[in-house]
Scaffold this active site. Structure first.
Site, short mmCIF file in Angstrom:
data_model
loop_
_atom_site.label_atom_id
_atom_site.label_comp_id
_atom_site.label_asym_id
_atom_site.label_seq_id
_atom_site.Cartn_x
_atom_site.Cartn_y
_atom_site.Cartn_z
N HIS A 161 40.38 47.60 34.84
CA HIS A 161 38.95 47.45 35.08
C HIS A 161 38.51 48.33 36.24
O HIS A 161 39.31 48.95 36.95
CB HIS A 161 38.56 45.98 35.32
N HIS A 200 41.91 50.70 37.31
CA HIS A 200 43.22 50.24 37.78
C HIS A 200 43.54 48.95 37.03
O HIS A 200 42.64 48.32 36.47
CB HIS A 200 43.22 50.00 39.30
N GLU A 210 44.02 36.79 39.34
CA GLU A 210 43.96 38.25 39.28
C GLU A 210 45.15 38.85 40.01
O GLU A 210 45.65 39.92 39.66
CB GLU A 210 42.66 38.76 39.87
N CYS A 232 38.71 48.53 44.21
CA CYS A 232 38.40 48.14 42.83
C CYS A 232 37.31 49.02 42.23
O CYS A 232 37.00 48.91 41.05
CB CYS A 232 38.00 46.67 42.77
N ASP A 257 44.11 41.73 26.08
CA ASP A 257 45.40 42.27 26.51
C ASP A 257 45.50 43.77 26.23
O ASP A 257 45.17 44.24 25.13
CB ASP A 257 46.54 41.54 25.79
N HIS A 258 45.93 44.51 27.24
CA HIS A 258 46.08 45.97 27.16
C HIS A 258 44.76 46.68 26.87
O HIS A 258 44.74 47.74 26.23
CB HIS A 258 47.17 46.37 26.16
N HIS A 301 45.46 45.07 36.31
CA HIS A 301 45.93 43.81 36.87
C HIS A 301 46.79 43.10 35.82
O HIS A 301 46.56 43.26 34.62
CB HIS A 301 44.77 42.88 37.25
NI NI Z 1 40.78 45.05 40.50
#
Ligand code: NI
Length: 135
Positions: free
Chosen positions: A15, A40, A125, A34, A80-81, A42
């Site tokens: 995100h 990037h 997160e 962020c 996911d992914h 998580h």
């Molecule tokens: Ni982040």
């Protein structure tokens, strides 16, 4: 007598937190790392809990196999992914913060949970940062 049952799940997603209507400086000041323009990732951990009466026939509040399948179909298969900003329609105009992701997950699952049961979503997160939403 109401009992809470829970199922853990996990998904990986990328995100970027930013507002296009803010300057680069303001986005950096508020969102820090962020706001990386190249996104990037998580490793999100999720705990979904359902609270309700124990069914006297089965002894279950809810069959956890059913909850597992609901999480797979409505959360893992859609998040996911994925790049949350670009791949997931709910975040087209919504910052994919942990808070907003938890609300989106809750909204996806709620229609599939018995009306007499309460639903709670806890989203990690990072191992130390987590949010809770229960509607
Ligand atoms: Ni982040």
């Amino acid at each position: 007598m109401r009992v809470k049952v829970s199922r853990k799940a996990n998904f990986n997603a990328a995100h970027r937190l930013y507002r296009p209507d803010w300057s680069h400086e303001k986005n950096d000041a508020v969102f820090g790392k962020c706001n990386n323009p190249n996104f990037h990732g998580h490793n999100y951990d999720l705990i979904v809990s359902v609270e309700g009466p124990i069914n006297q026939e089965t002894g279950f509040v809810m069959d956890l196999k059913v909850l597992k399948d609901l999480i797979k179909a409505h959360v893992e298969d859609t998040l996911d992914h994925k790049n949350l900003n670009t791949d997931v329609p709910e975040f087209k105009n919504l910052n994919p913060t942990a808070e907003n992701i938890a609300v989106v997950i809750w909204n996806k699952l709620r229609p599939h949970i018995d009306k007499t049961h309460t639903l709670e979503v806890v989203l990690y997160e990072t191992p130390r940062n987590f949010v809770t939403y229960s509607g």
